[in-house]
Design a protein around this motif. Structure first.
Motif, mmCIF file in Angstrom:
data_model
loop_
_atom_site.group_PDB
_atom_site.id
_atom_site.type_symbol
_atom_site.label_atom_id
_atom_site.label_comp_id
_atom_site.label_asym_id
_atom_site.label_seq_id
_atom_site.Cartn_x
_atom_site.Cartn_y
_atom_site.Cartn_z
ATOM 1 N N THR A 88 0.832 -1.192 0.000
ATOM 2 C CA THR A 88 0.000 0.000 0.000
ATOM 3 C C THR A 88 0.874 1.252 0.000
ATOM 4 O O THR A 88 1.948 1.277 0.587
ATOM 5 N N ALA A 89 0.373 2.282 -0.674
ATOM 6 C CA ALA A 89 1.012 3.595 -0.704
ATOM 7 C C ALA A 89 0.129 4.556 0.075
ATOM 8 O O ALA A 89 -1.076 4.612 -0.156
ATOM 9 N N ASN A 115 2.830 9.540 -0.652
ATOM 10 C CA ASN A 115 2.761 8.588 -1.758
ATOM 11 C C ASN A 115 1.369 8.535 -2.366
ATOM 12 O O ASN A 115 0.373 8.491 -1.657
ATOM 13 N N ILE A 116 1.344 8.508 -3.715
ATOM 14 C CA ILE A 116 0.047 8.504 -4.400
ATOM 15 C C ILE A 116 -0.099 7.379 -5.418
ATOM 16 O O ILE A 116 -1.194 7.109 -5.880
ATOM 17 N N VAL A 129 7.226 3.369 -6.123
ATOM 18 C CA VAL A 129 6.219 4.219 -5.487
ATOM 19 C C VAL A 129 6.480 5.666 -5.874
ATOM 20 O O VAL A 129 7.616 6.125 -5.847
ATOM 21 N N GLY A 130 5.414 6.353 -6.285
ATOM 22 C CA GLY A 130 5.518 7.756 -6.657
ATOM 23 C C GLY A 130 4.832 8.634 -5.631
ATOM 24 O O GLY A 130 3.832 8.250 -5.043
ATOM 25 N N ASN A 131 5.402 9.833 -5.425
ATOM 26 C CA ASN A 131 4.799 10.725 -4.444
ATOM 27 C C ASN A 131 4.305 12.019 -5.091
ATOM 28 O O ASN A 131 4.477 12.226 -6.292
ATOM 29 N N LYS A 132 3.712 12.884 -4.281
ATOM 30 C CA LYS A 132 3.115 14.126 -4.777
ATOM 31 C C LYS A 132 4.148 15.100 -5.328
ATOM 32 O O LYS A 132 3.796 16.018 -6.051
ATOM 33 N N GLU A 133 5.422 14.904 -4.989
ATOM 34 C CA GLU A 133 6.487 15.786 -5.477
ATOM 35 C C GLU A 133 7.151 15.216 -6.729
ATOM 36 O O GLU A 133 8.243 15.634 -7.097
ATOM 37 N N GLN A 151 13.937 11.714 -9.460
ATOM 38 C CA GLN A 151 13.129 12.929 -9.392
ATOM 39 C C GLN A 151 12.786 13.377 -10.809
ATOM 40 O O GLN A 151 13.675 13.474 -11.652
ATOM 41 N N PHE A 152 11.518 13.656 -11.074
ATOM 42 C CA PHE A 152 11.092 14.086 -12.401
ATOM 43 C C PHE A 152 10.697 15.552 -12.375
ATOM 44 O O PHE A 152 10.228 16.062 -11.354
ATOM 45 N N LYS A 153 10.894 16.222 -13.504
ATOM 46 C CA LYS A 153 10.575 17.640 -13.635
ATOM 47 C C LYS A 153 9.199 17.834 -14.252
ATOM 48 O O LYS A 153 8.873 18.931 -14.688
#
Length: 181
Positions: A88-89, A115-116, A129-133, A151-153
């Motif tokens: 779970t995230a 995490n979203i 896992v990807g987060n809101k940032e 980290q993605f732009k």
């Protein structure tokens, strides 16, 4: 004997509406997913819990409610070939790996943001896992340690591997799909 899903199908044909499966959540449900063997269905909620249901021959019953996150459960994903494991995230800056047989957390991994989205690699060795940032963290599923972070732009909305496990896909806020090797 008709299966639970046969009964649901008949209900839809006669009533032309949805049928509610109550997971005893007290707030919005954000995620739903089936185990790889199709026997267990899990739902994650804003109420910080996960409900797991068992599909039996003629009905679906709630098996357990999982607690431990301190913020909403925004997404969940089952292991690709171990039908008892799911991850779970959460907005609490952790992911949790759960064992449905033991009804408990196997591991908690701290991450750098809320995490979203989350997915398990097809070989079962890595959790992304990807987060809101827009930071994607890759976690070793066996050692429960962070392997790398990217980290993605751009806005990362959804993540997934291909079945061969050699390409990683990210959808973004610009209407594109990005592919990583």
């Amino acid at each position: 004997m008709a299966s639970y899903f046969d009964e649901i199908q008949k209900y839809f044909q006669h009533h032309n509406r949805t049928k509610e499966l109550n997971g005893n959540h007290t707030a919005k449900v954000h995620s739903v997913g089936w185990s790889c063997d199709g026997r267990l269905l899990a739902s994650g909620s804003f109420d910080k819990t996960v409900s797991v249901f068992l599909l039996e021959r003629d009905r679906m019953s709630r098996e357990a409610t999982y607690r431990g996150h301190t913020d909403s459960v925004d997404q969940l994903c089952w292991h690709p070939f171990h039908p008892e494991l799911f991850v779970t995230a959460s907005g609490d800056k952790t992911i949790r790996i759960w064992d449905a047989r033991a009804n408990k957390t196997v591991a908690t991994v701290n991450t750098k943001g809320e995490n979203i989205n989350i997915c398990w690699s097809p070989d079962g060795q890595t959790i992304a896992v990807g987060n809101k940032e827009d930071l994607v963290t890759f976690v070793d599923a066996r050692s429960h340690r962070v392997k790398t972070e990217e980290q993605f732009k751009f806005e990362v909305n959804e993540i997934s591997w291909n079945n061969e496990n050699d390409l990683f896909f990210l959808t973004n806020g610009h209407g594109c799909i990005n592919v990583l090797r």
